[in-house]
Scaffold this motif. Structure first.
Motif, short mmCIF file in Angstrom:
data_model
loop_
_atom_site.label_atom_id
_atom_site.label_comp_id
_atom_site.label_asym_id
_atom_site.label_seq_id
_atom_site.Cartn_x
_atom_site.Cartn_y
_atom_site.Cartn_z
N SER A 1 2.91 8.60 -45.92
CA SER A 1 4.36 8.62 -46.18
C SER A 1 4.96 7.24 -45.92
O SER A 1 5.94 6.85 -46.57
N LEU A 2 4.39 6.49 -44.99
CA LEU A 2 4.86 5.14 -44.73
C LEU A 2 4.70 4.27 -45.98
O LEU A 2 5.62 3.54 -46.35
N TRP A 3 3.55 4.36 -46.64
CA TRP A 3 3.31 3.55 -47.83
C TRP A 3 4.26 3.93 -48.96
O TRP A 3 4.81 3.06 -49.65
N TYR A 4 4.48 5.23 -49.16
CA TYR A 4 5.44 5.68 -50.18
C TYR A 4 6.84 5.17 -49.86
O TYR A 4 7.54 4.66 -50.74
N SER A 5 7.24 5.30 -48.62
CA SER A 5 8.59 4.87 -48.22
C SER A 5 8.76 3.35 -48.32
O SER A 5 9.79 2.87 -48.78
N LEU A 6 7.75 2.62 -47.87
CA LEU A 6 7.83 1.15 -47.96
C LEU A 6 7.92 0.69 -49.41
O LEU A 6 8.77 -0.15 -49.75
N ALA A 7 7.07 1.24 -50.25
CA ALA A 7 7.07 0.83 -51.66
C ALA A 7 8.41 1.16 -52.32
O ALA A 7 9.01 0.31 -52.98
N GLY A 8 8.87 2.38 -52.11
CA GLY A 8 10.14 2.77 -52.72
C GLY A 8 11.33 2.03 -52.13
O GLY A 8 12.17 1.49 -52.86
N GLY A 9 11.40 2.00 -50.82
CA GLY A 9 12.55 1.39 -50.14
C GLY A 9 12.65 -0.10 -50.34
O GLY A 9 13.74 -0.63 -50.59
N ASN B 1 11.91 5.17 -57.15
CA ASN B 1 10.96 6.11 -57.77
C ASN B 1 9.77 5.38 -58.39
O ASN B 1 8.64 5.85 -58.29
N VAL B 2 10.02 4.24 -59.00
CA VAL B 2 8.93 3.45 -59.59
C VAL B 2 7.96 3.01 -58.49
O VAL B 2 6.74 3.13 -58.64
N GLY B 3 8.49 2.51 -57.38
CA GLY B 3 7.64 2.09 -56.27
C GLY B 3 6.77 3.22 -55.76
O GLY B 3 5.58 3.03 -55.48
N GLN B 4 7.34 4.40 -55.64
CA GLN B 4 6.57 5.53 -55.14
C GLN B 4 5.49 5.98 -56.13
O GLN B 4 4.39 6.34 -55.73
N ILE B 5 5.80 5.93 -57.41
CA ILE B 5 4.79 6.31 -58.42
C ILE B 5 3.64 5.30 -58.44
O ILE B 5 2.48 5.67 -58.59
N ASN C 1 16.93 -1.37 -43.58
CA ASN C 1 16.12 -0.41 -44.34
C ASN C 1 14.67 -0.42 -43.86
O ASN C 1 14.05 0.63 -43.70
N PHE C 2 14.11 -1.60 -43.61
CA PHE C 2 12.73 -1.72 -43.16
C PHE C 2 12.55 -1.05 -41.80
O PHE C 2 11.59 -0.29 -41.58
N VAL C 3 13.47 -1.29 -40.88
CA VAL C 3 13.39 -0.69 -39.55
C VAL C 3 13.49 0.83 -39.66
O VAL C 3 12.73 1.57 -39.03
N ARG C 4 14.41 1.31 -40.49
CA ARG C 4 14.55 2.76 -40.68
C ARG C 4 13.27 3.37 -41.23
O ARG C 4 12.80 4.40 -40.77
N ILE C 5 12.68 2.72 -42.21
CA ILE C 5 11.44 3.24 -42.80
C ILE C 5 10.33 3.30 -41.75
O ILE C 5 9.64 4.32 -41.63
N LEU C 6 10.15 2.22 -41.00
CA LEU C 6 9.10 2.20 -39.98
C LEU C 6 9.31 3.28 -38.92
O LEU C 6 8.39 4.03 -38.59
#
Length: 168
Positions: free
Chosen positions: A77-85, A115-119, A61-66
């Motif tokens: 978008s990286l920060w939103y994805s990292l927090a959510g993922g 969703n909580v991570g992204q918010i 998941n981490f590799v995919r997000i990066l």
């Protein structure tokens, strides 16, 4: 399993999750919740969690997000994805490790946690708690999407063999 085989397996699953992420962008936004996604990449994470273990699931998941953020996104978008993922991954791992939850429930909790991570990131970046009201809509969409992915994931997990040398 040799390190080379394990690396190849991780790379293939990360690539698959990137393809699913791209395919998700092609699905028209027919939901009433702006920014809501089905979370197709979570299929790969859920299957990896149940068939390979926690570390491979988080790593993939981490590799995919990066990679997805570097190729198609922005620093924000990286920060939103990292927090959510990553929050989603931690919650899913914790629930699975209790042995009390099925993949469906684990997936739903992962969708809501995402969703909580992204918010939380949105509140930090915008320096306001006013966006927290949006959690209600995102929780509903997270439960619905998590259920769909959880059902598909359960079906997939039943049909995939455990990886040789896995910790699952």
């Amino acid at each position: 399993m040799t390190k080379t085989k394990r690396l190849a397996e991780y790379a293939m699953l990360a690539a698959l999750s990137m393809v699913l992420s791209y395919l998700e962008t092609l699905i028209p936004a027919f939901f009433a919740v702006p920014g809501m996604k089905l979370g197709l990449t979570n299929l790969v994470v859920l299957a990896a969690l149940y068939r390979m273990g926690a570390r491979p699931a988080i790593t993939i998941n981490f590799v995919r997000i990066l990679l997805t953020s570097m190729l198609f996104g922005t620093a924000v978008s990286l920060w939103y994805s990292l927090a959510g993922g990553l929050l989603s991954g931690v919650v899913m791992i914790a629930l699975k490790q209790t042995g009390k939850f099925q993949p469906l429930t684990v997936s739903i909790a992962g969708g809501v946690a995402h969703n909580v991570g992204q918010i939380v990131v949105a509140m930090l970046l915008m320096q306001t708690t006013a966006v927290a009201w949006y959690l209600l809509a995102l929780w509903v969409s997270g439960i619905a999407a998590g259920a769909v992915i959880g059902l598909l994931g359960s079906w997939l997990i039943e049909r995939l063999p455990k990886t040789e040398g896995s910790m699952a």
